[in-house]
Design a protein around this motif. Structure first.
Motif, PDB file in Angstrom:
ATOM      1  N   LEU A 184       0.634  -1.213   0.044  1.00 41.52           N
ATOM      2  CA  LEU A 184      -0.049   0.024   0.231  1.00 41.52           C
ATOM      3  C   LEU A 184       1.016   1.251  -0.265  1.00 41.52           C
ATOM      4  N   LEU A 185       0.858   2.246  -0.710  1.00 45.56           N
ATOM      5  CA  LEU A 185       1.019   3.820  -0.573  1.00 45.56           C
ATOM      6  C   LEU A 185       0.170   4.453  -1.033  1.00 45.56           C
ATOM      7  N   LEU A 186       0.067   4.820   0.443  1.00 47.34           N
ATOM      8  CA  LEU A 186      -0.742   5.860   1.380  1.00 47.34           C
ATOM      9  C   LEU A 186      -0.006   7.553   1.633  1.00 47.34           C
ATOM     10  N   GLY A 187      -1.033   8.148   1.835  1.00 42.58           N
ATOM     11  CA  GLY A 187      -1.325   9.656   2.386  1.00 42.58           C
ATOM     12  C   GLY A 187      -0.874   9.589   3.284  1.00 42.58           C
ATOM     13  N   ARG A 188      -0.608  10.855   4.563  1.00 41.69           N
ATOM     14  CA  ARG A 188      -0.808  10.254   6.350  1.00 41.69           C
ATOM     15  C   ARG A 188      -2.560  10.188   6.335  1.00 41.69           C
ATOM     16  N   LYS A 189      -3.026  10.909   6.075  1.00 44.64           N
ATOM     17  CA  LYS A 189      -4.150  11.341   6.574  1.00 44.64           C
ATOM     18  C   LYS A 189      -4.966   9.868   6.431  1.00 44.64           C
ATOM     19  N   THR A 190      -4.990   9.597   5.290  1.00 48.10           N
ATOM     20  CA  THR A 190      -6.029   7.511   5.555  1.00 48.10           C
ATOM     21  C   THR A 190      -4.932   6.953   5.528  1.00 48.10           C
ATOM     22  N   PHE A 191      -3.587   7.184   6.026  1.00 43.86           N
ATOM     23  CA  PHE A 191      -2.835   6.129   6.655  1.00 43.86           C
ATOM     24  C   PHE A 191      -3.604   6.309   8.762  1.00 43.86           C
ATOM     25  N   VAL A 245       4.648   5.078   3.092  1.00 47.87           N
ATOM     26  CA  VAL A 245       3.160   6.453   3.913  1.00 47.87           C
ATOM     27  C   VAL A 245       4.431   7.363   3.065  1.00 47.87           C
ATOM     28  N   LEU A 246       3.802   8.738   2.964  1.00 53.98           N
ATOM     29  CA  LEU A 246       4.194   9.563   2.536  1.00 53.98           C
ATOM     30  C   LEU A 246       3.548  10.666   3.440  1.00 53.98           C
ATOM     31  N   SER A 247       4.670  11.530   4.742  1.00 53.65           N
ATOM     32  CA  SER A 247       4.668  12.025   5.555  1.00 53.65           C
ATOM     33  C   SER A 247       6.286  12.865   5.646  1.00 53.65           C
ATOM     34  N   ASN A 248       5.548  14.200   5.958  1.00 55.92           N
ATOM     35  CA  ASN A 248       6.384  14.709   6.607  1.00 55.92           C
ATOM     36  C   ASN A 248       6.057  15.492   8.430  1.00 55.92           C
ATOM     37  N   THR A 249       4.880  14.451   8.919  1.00 61.04           N
ATOM     38  CA  THR A 249       4.834  14.980  10.038  1.00 61.04           C
ATOM     39  C   THR A 249       4.868  13.866  11.253  1.00 61.04           C
ATOM     40  N   ILE A 250       4.994  12.455  10.610  1.00 62.67           N
ATOM     41  CA  ILE A 250       4.656  10.813  11.358  1.00 62.67           C
ATOM     42  C   ILE A 250       6.173  10.680  10.554  1.00 62.67           C
ATOM     43  N   ASN A 251       6.688   9.529  11.393  1.00 71.99           N
ATOM     44  CA  ASN A 251       8.066   8.398  10.824  1.00 71.99           C
ATOM     45  C   ASN A 251       8.003   7.504  11.672  1.00 71.99           C
ATOM     46  N   GLN A 252       6.516   7.068  12.721  1.00 75.11           N
ATOM     47  CA  GLN A 252       6.542   5.264  12.571  1.00 75.11           C
ATOM     48  C   GLN A 252       5.447   5.286  13.430  1.00 75.11           C
ATOM     49  N   SER A 253       4.701   4.012  13.807  1.00 80.39           N
ATOM     50  CA  SER A 253       3.449   3.343  14.104  1.00 80.39           C
ATOM     51  C   SER A 253       4.043   2.358  14.991  1.00 80.39           C
ATOM     52  N   ASP A 254       2.767   2.200  15.494  1.00 80.97           N
ATOM     53  CA  ASP A 254       2.261   0.666  15.955  1.00 80.97           C
ATOM     54  C   ASP A 254       1.896  -0.470  14.805  1.00 80.97           C
ATOM     55  N   TRP A 255       1.469   0.145  14.177  1.00 75.60           N
ATOM     56  CA  TRP A 255       0.573  -1.267  13.026  1.00 75.60           C
ATOM     57  C   TRP A 255       2.081  -1.234  12.106  1.00 75.60           C
ATOM     58  N   GLN A 256       2.442  -2.743  12.324  1.00 76.80           N
ATOM     59  CA  GLN A 256       3.730  -3.390  11.439  1.00 76.80           C
ATOM     60  C   GLN A 256       3.691  -3.033  10.825  1.00 76.80           C
ATOM     61  N   ASN A 257       4.894  -3.014   9.866  1.00 77.55           N
ATOM     62  CA  ASN A 257       5.814  -3.115   8.149  1.00 77.55           C
ATOM     63  C   ASN A 257       5.196  -2.250   7.996  1.00 77.55           C
ATOM     64  N   CYS A 258       5.435  -0.531   8.683  1.00 77.83           N
ATOM     65  CA  CYS A 258       5.532   0.520   7.695  1.00 77.83           C
ATOM     66  C   CYS A 258       6.293   0.994   7.437  1.00 77.83           C
ATOM     67  N   VAL A 259       7.215   1.915   6.223  1.00 81.83           N
ATOM     68  CA  VAL A 259       7.719   2.422   6.123  1.00 81.83           C
ATOM     69  C   VAL A 259       6.829   3.741   5.969  1.00 81.83           C
ATOM     70  N   PHE A 260       8.082   4.733   6.498  1.00 83.16           N
ATOM     71  CA  PHE A 260       7.824   6.564   5.661  1.00 83.16           C
ATOM     72  C   PHE A 260       8.698   7.056   5.107  1.00 83.16           C
ATOM     73  N   LEU A 261       8.144   7.527   4.057  1.00 80.91           N
ATOM     74  CA  LEU A 261       8.554   8.493   2.553  1.00 80.91           C
ATOM     75  C   LEU A 261       8.320  10.193   2.905  1.00 80.91           C
ATOM     76  N   ASN A 262       9.238  10.251   2.337  1.00 83.25           N
ATOM     77  CA  ASN A 262       9.595  12.385   2.435  1.00 83.25           C
ATOM     78  C   ASN A 262       9.151  12.851   1.554  1.00 83.25           C
ATOM     79  N   THR A 263       9.313  12.559   0.308  1.00 80.07           N
ATOM     80  CA  THR A 263       9.418  13.180  -0.745  1.00 80.07           C
ATOM     81  C   THR A 263       8.885  12.315  -2.082  1.00 80.07           C
TER      82      THR A 263
END
Length: 197
Positions: free
Chosen positions: A57-64, A88-106
């Motif tokens: 999945l590729l998600l924006g921060r709000k949908t995530f 997850v494309l986000s500049n405001t979060i970089n971690q989650s308790d949901w497993q298998n999440c990777v955060f992208l910035n650009t």
């Protein structure tokens, strides 16, 4: 190379906000959450099973945020959703308790991800992310689930600024309730001509 596939529930006027329920996304005073509910039937359910087949999945921060608050407890309805990688494309979060999440910035991070080997990347919701990817010509495929309803306001899938590109219809279904479920794949550049004799 991975494909980026946008899956969206749409009204006839292009609104995609809060299709699943009143509490899903009431931002900006949106009062029509759950507008897809009256249109479910056996045909749409069968096509939805295909659309929900495992993919990263590729998600924006709000949908995530919406997904992370719901799917970990309801994975029986979407087998594999907890196991796939969530980008997850986000500049405001970089971690989650949901497993298998990777955060992208650009956008460049997404472009590099697209050029790797792996599962296709499916985007649900995420209107701002989709519009950003359309500007950068990074969407390969659409699954549009178009409902016979007008809402007049709400977040839209398409906005000005998308890179011009052509798509071809690969698969389509029309349900008894008038829901059109259409799969479009990229078909190169926009072609023009003159209509008429």
């Amino acid at each position: 190379m991975r494909k980026i596939i946008v899956l969206s529930f749409l009204t006839l006027d292009g609104v995609m906000q809060a299709p699943g329920g009143p509490e899903e996304d009431p931002s900006n005073g949106f009062q029509y959450g759950g507008w897809t509910a009256p249109y479910g039937d056996d045909i749409s359910g069968q096509v939805m099973q295909k659309q929900m087949e495992p993919a990263d999945l590729l998600l924006g921060r709000k949908t995530f945020d919406i997904f992370a608050g719901y799917w970990p407890q309801h994975a029986d309805y979407w087998p594999g959703v907890n196991e796939v990688t969530k980008y997850v494309l986000s500049n405001t979060i970089n971690q989650s308790d949901w497993q298998n999440c990777v955060f992208l910035n650009t956008v460049e991070d997404i472009r590099q991800l697209k050029n790797t080997e792996g599962r296709n990347l499916k985007i649900w919701g995420s209107s701002q992310l989709v519009q950003l990817l359309l500007k950068h010509n990074l969407v390969d495929e659409f699954w549009l689930n178009i409902h016979p309803v007008l809402l007049g306001k709400g977040k839209k899938l398409f906005a000005d600024g998308a890179a011009p590109s052509a798509f071809k219809l690969i698969e389509s279904h029309v349900t008894p309730g008038g829901l059109i479920m259409a799969n479009y794949q990229r078909a190169g550049e926009v072609k023009t001509g003159t209509v008429g004799p």
